[in-house]
Design an enzyme around this catalytic site. Structure first.
Site, PDB file in Angstrom:
ATOM      1  N   SER A 129       0.949  -1.300  -0.203  1.00 27.42           N
ATOM      2  CA  SER A 129       0.003   0.098  -0.377  1.00 27.42           C
ATOM      3  C   SER A 129       0.306   1.185   0.435  1.00 27.42           C
ATOM      4  CB  SER A 129      -0.910   0.011   1.468  1.00 27.42           C
ATOM      5  OG  SER A 129      -1.453   1.426   1.789  1.00 27.42           O
ATOM      6  N   TYR A 154      -1.942   0.239  10.002  1.00 29.54           N
ATOM      7  CA  TYR A 154      -1.996  -0.421   8.843  1.00 29.54           C
ATOM      8  C   TYR A 154      -0.887  -0.205   8.226  1.00 29.54           C
ATOM      9  CZ  TYR A 154      -4.000  -1.051   3.864  1.00 29.54           C
ATOM     10  OH  TYR A 154      -3.597  -1.021   2.761  1.00 29.54           O
TER      11      TYR A 154
END
Ligand SMILES: NC(=O)c1ccc[n+]([C@@H]2O[C@H](COP(=O)([O-])OP(=O)(O)OC[C@H]3O[C@@H](n4cnc5c(N)ncnc54)[C@H](O)[C@@H]3O)[C@@H](O)[C@H]2O)c1
Length: 326
Positions: A129, A154
């Protein structure tokens, strides 16, 4: 090609499976169909996938070792893996941090450990990501940049997945590529993401929350461009260069940081309704700007994102209106 796709009921997993099936590949989809967001949307995606092609679905938790090992035993001949299952979302990682470590760190390891024993494994592709860039001040974000300052858990767990994968390429010779996706949107999208939230609230006449007083830029990337990048990558396993492990990282983004307020204006124009904007301060874990340097993805994968937000947003809204009858 026999492809194991984890996160098959998810947004990107669904589109990836559909594209692989359209190409005539055998696809084994895995997902635990959890309730992080609307389960019926995940079920509806699976129903579409089950309509045609060589598709098998297994509902299981990728962090359960026995289940993953049994799955691999039940489906001999897997040659490729696209590992997309994850606990996604930056904001939820402040609420339920353990879900992120369980799926994105432990689960990542379990999938790798199960797959490295496959005799015919040619390429293991996994989702990373733009969140790994965290507080990176240099723009655009390049895979050459140091990524040691994540601002969300995250982001930390996605970076952990990259590092675990790197060690497995070195130790076990597993050919792997990590793809850092940048703010993906499109039909069948994720209900916790901007395009979806804004559309739903504008249609319901509710105010839309806009963080950092709207002073944000995102590299919004249309789903078809992402899927084209995943498939191009899958076909190109990295070689083991002199002494270096067969491991690569690439950015898959639109290479165009768009102003959030322009994105909202486009949604308003397409819906034919004005949004009531609620300006809010920056959220913890969020970043002001994301913007991908895709020079190596263009060079090595032939990745050329083609869909602008002017085309992509109306396509998303068209799907949204049809799916929800809105
Ligand atoms: N959508 C984006 O903008 C974006 C951006 C950057 C990275 N990513 C990454 O891309 C991948 C796919 O994201 P997405 O947007 O399709 O998210 P998604 O939430 O729609 O899909 C993830 C799927 O994984 C499944 N899953 C979660 N935990 C699981 C577990 N323990 N076992 C089995 N299945 C499990 C979920 O049920 C879900 O269907 C993720 O790895 C995510 O981190 C997405």
């Amino acid at each position: 090609m026999s492809v194991l796709v984890t996160g098959a009921a998810g947004f990107i997993g669904f589109h990836t499976c559909a594209a692989l099936l359209a190409r005539g590949e055998r696809v084994i989809g895995v997902d635990d169909v959890n309730d992080y967001y609307d389960v019926s949307l995940k079920e509806a995606r699976l129903a579409v996938l089950k309509e045609g092609g060589d598709f098998t679905f297994e509902r299981l938790d990728i962090a359960e070792r026995d289940h993953m090992d049994t799955l691999i035993g039940r489906h001999p001949g897997i040659t490729h893996v696209v590992h997309l299952a994850a606990q996604a979302g930056v904001r939820y990682s402040l609420i339920n941090p353990y879900a992120y470590v369980r799926t994105n760190v432990e689960g990542h390891l379990v999938v790798l450990e199960a797959c490295r024993k496959l005799d015919g494994l040619e390429h293991f592709v996994f989702a990373s990501s733009s969140s790994v860039y965290g507080a990176n001040a240099k723009l655009p974000f390049s895979v050459e940049d140091r990524v040691e300052a994540p601002v969300s858990l995250y982001g930390s767990t996605k970076r952990s997945g990259e590092l675990i994968s790197h060690s497995y390429s070195r130790l076990h010779g597993v050919a792997q590529t990590g793809l850092r996706f940048f703010t993906v949107y499109g039909p069948w999208g994720r209900p916790d993401m901007a395009a979806f939230i804004f559309s739903r609230k504008i249609l319901a006449g509710e105010p839309i929350p806009v963080y950092n007083n709207g002073d944000m830029r995102r590299d919004f990337t249309y789903i078809d461009d992402i899927v084209a990048g995943i498939l191009a990558c899958l076909d190109r396993p990295p070689p083991a260069d002199a002494g270096a492990p067969p491991f690569r990282l690439y950015n898959l983004g639109n290479n165009k940081g768009e102003r959030l307020m322009d994105f909202i204006a486009l949604i308003e124009k397409t819906l034919g309704r004005k949004a009531e904007v609620e300006l809010l301060p920056m959220q913890p874990g969020d970043v002001k700007e994301t913007y991908a340097d895709i020079s190596s993805s263009q060079r090595d994968l032939g990745f050329h994102p083609a869909v602008t937000i002017d085309e992509g947003v109306p396509r998303f809204i068209e799907w949204y209106r049809e799916y929800y009858g809105a």
